[in-house]
Design an enzyme around this catalytic site. Sequence first.
Site, short mmCIF file in Angstrom:
data_model
loop_
_atom_site.label_atom_id
_atom_site.label_comp_id
_atom_site.label_asym_id
_atom_site.label_seq_id
_atom_site.Cartn_x
_atom_site.Cartn_y
_atom_site.Cartn_z
N SER A 99 0.82 -1.21 0.00
CA SER A 99 0.00 0.00 0.00
C SER A 99 0.86 1.27 0.00
CB SER A 99 -0.96 -0.04 1.20
OG SER A 99 -1.89 1.01 1.14
N ASP A 149 -9.45 -3.42 -6.44
CA ASP A 149 -8.87 -2.29 -5.71
C ASP A 149 -9.42 -0.97 -6.26
OD1 ASP A 149 -7.29 -0.45 -4.38
OD2 ASP A 149 -5.41 -1.49 -4.78
N HIS A 178 -8.33 -3.43 -1.96
CA HIS A 178 -7.12 -2.84 -1.40
C HIS A 178 -6.82 -3.41 -0.02
CE1 HIS A 178 -4.00 0.27 -1.62
NE2 HIS A 178 -4.17 0.41 -0.32
#
Length: 305
Positions: free
Chosen positions: A114, A211, A241
């Site tokens: 991330s 995502d 995500h």
Amino acid sequence: MNNQCKTIAHVLRVNNGQELHVWETPPKENVPFKNNTILIASGFARRMDHFAGLAEYLSENGFHVFRYDSLHHVGLSSGSIDEFTMTTGKNSLCTVYHWLQTKGTQNIGLIAASLSARVAYEVISDLELSFLITAVGVVNLRDTLEKALGFDYLSLPIDELPNDLDFEGHKLGSEVFVRDCFEHHWDTLDSTLDKVANTSVPLIAFTANNDDWVKQEEVYDMLAHIRTGHCKLYSLLGSSHDLGENLVVLRNFYQSVTKAAIAMDGGSLEIDVDFIEPDFEQLTIATVNERRLKAEIESRTPEMA
């Protein structure tokens, strides 16, 4: 089964006494040791103990694994998240990397998730990494922040920003974070492309097909800008995500990243490799032990209470 905690806790003293906490997971006995040591950089609002399972997978397959909590972030290290900036994340990563070097660790592969992946892209040409693996890695910070926050706060003048930005339930200090984004050019896709273009570090990037925060086409664009071409993209099917949204997604993440690390340790980008999977009881024991370790460390540190 041995229920003893195998995690080794380290504390680095930095910046006039601030503490940067690092955890070490040695490779399992009776498995061939790998060539590379793995350093894991957790995603935003994720502590290093959230990656206990991944560390266990990697350790089970012969890797020596280190994790850390960034300064001014959630977790054990010093500072509060309202003072977190991308540059703080960068400095924390580099501090741990250089500490590993002073310990005699020469071959380091980095796994970053991330927001920490954007930090990894920033330093990929500065650190002597063996390889980089990213998962749902942010490449266009401004766009991701707009998706996550519901508004493009980076479009506002500094004096019109709210005091805090609520990111995944945590309060980012808006002025300090936004100023850092602009002053150090963290915000755009182009800034990421510039940082990775000349790298010779092999890279595997995992995207998630559901995502909403990272555009897969922008990850493709980034990889296309790497002049060596020594990179590959894989998709984590069924994932958003949030790589820990359910056990199926989490297991796929652990398996995929472990296979990528094994492949890259052997000099390949092809992740169709054999690996050893720890059983559920083993993962549960590791997770519980690390929660106890975290609680014990916090109980010894009054400001964390």
